[in-house]
Design a protein around this motif. Structure first.
Motif, short mmCIF file in Angstrom:
data_model
loop_
_atom_site.label_atom_id
_atom_site.label_comp_id
_atom_site.label_asym_id
_atom_site.label_seq_id
_atom_site.Cartn_x
_atom_site.Cartn_y
_atom_site.Cartn_z
N VAL A 108 0.64 10.22 -2.07
CA VAL A 108 1.41 9.51 -2.94
C VAL A 108 2.39 8.61 -1.81
CG1 VAL A 108 2.98 8.95 -4.77
CG2 VAL A 108 1.19 10.86 -5.12
N ARG A 111 0.43 5.93 0.05
CA ARG A 111 0.03 4.77 -0.62
C ARG A 111 1.27 4.02 -0.99
NH1 ARG A 111 -4.36 7.87 -4.66
NH2 ARG A 111 -6.14 7.60 -3.28
N THR A 112 2.52 4.57 -1.52
CA THR A 112 3.34 3.48 -2.04
C THR A 112 4.65 3.28 -1.36
OG1 THR A 112 4.72 5.66 -2.70
CG2 THR A 112 2.82 4.73 -4.16
N TYR A 114 7.12 5.25 -0.97
CA TYR A 114 8.17 6.13 -1.10
C TYR A 114 8.54 7.30 -0.44
CZ TYR A 114 8.58 3.06 -5.53
OH TYR A 114 8.95 1.94 -6.29
N GLY A 194 7.80 -0.51 -8.96
CA GLY A 194 6.90 0.00 -8.57
C GLY A 194 6.88 1.41 -8.61
N GLU A 197 4.58 3.12 -11.59
CA GLU A 197 3.10 3.22 -11.12
C GLU A 197 2.97 4.57 -10.27
OE1 GLU A 197 3.81 -0.68 -12.42
OE2 GLU A 197 5.09 0.51 -11.10
N ALA A 198 4.29 4.53 -9.31
CA ALA A 198 4.00 5.69 -8.54
C ALA A 198 4.25 7.10 -9.14
CB ALA A 198 5.31 5.58 -7.32
#
Length: 228
Positions: A108, A111-112, A114, A194, A197-198
């Motif tokens: 995760v 991809r993001t 964060y 965002g 979504e995360a």
């Protein structure tokens, strides 16, 4: 059940900060083939589309680096974990294979952009966490890193002390194969954009690979925290 609050020093340094926390019952495993197929696919995608110079331009990573500077830390010396993971892959190295929960959170994060804290919820002391800024000589044992200088880093503290920064989490609350409940904290130093979504991506992966129903999501700081 946790109450998560944000200190005044963080509010002043990072006024647009928003956080998402996911509490879930889980079953951890040493390895998940399906999860690693997703990790391998993302690794190839990243290597085909990014460079070590372009990583810092990813909006979430850029915002986290700026938060470090405002809190008093050099992000080039103490890199946010999402940036460090992407840099590792772009150097041609593979992602560390730890266990399903750690690997899932790393995906995760990759991809993001964060930097995400993942904690064994049963090891957290008390029922309240506060996000503050690390102090001079504050004791913090980073996972696999020994003593970490967290002065100037954003840090979550429970009733005993620090448990997580965007660079590293603490050994005391780390997840392992005996973890049955997790608290995942996603740090939105770029605000709310965002973040849902995360959080939903995290829940989806928990359902697919950790025998979980996805747990519950809590957003905090905008109206402060409610209990999970």
């Amino acid at each position: 059940m946790y109450k998560i609050t944000v200190s005044e020093e963080i509010k002043q340094a990072c006024p647009i900060f928003r956080g998402a926390a996911i509490y879930a019952a889980v079953a951890n495993t040493p390895f998940s083939e399906g999860l690693w197929e997703e990790i391998k696919a993302f690794t190839q995608e990243l290597r085909n589309s990014e460079t070590t110079d372009s990583i810092k331009c990813q909006p979430v990573i850029t915002a986290t680096r700026e938060a470090y500077k405002r809190c008093g830390k050099d992000p080039s010396r103490y890199r946010p974990s999402a940036e460090a993971l992407r840099r590792r892959l772009l150097r041609g190295l593979n992602l560390y294979q730890i266990d399903t929960l750690v690997d899932l959170i790393n995906l995760v994060s990759l991809r993001t952009g964060y930097s995400i804290g993942g904690f064994d919820a049963d090891k957290i002391e008390g029922f309240q966490l506060e996000l503050g800024i690390g102090r001079t000589d504050e004791s913090f044992e980073g996972i696999g890193r020994g003593f970490l200088n967290i002065e100037g880093l954003p840090v979550y503290r429970d009733s005993v002390g620090g448990i997580g920064t965007p660079t590293s989490d603490h050994e005391r609350t780390k997840m392992d194969l005996n973890t049955h409940h997790i608290l995942v904290i996603i740090n939105g130093y770029n605000g709310l954009d965002g973040l849902p979504e995360a959080a939903e991506m995290t829940q989806e992966l928990l359902r697919k690979y950790a025998s979980s129903d996805g747990g519950s999501i809590q957003y905090f700081y905008e109206k402060e925290s409610s209990r999970l």
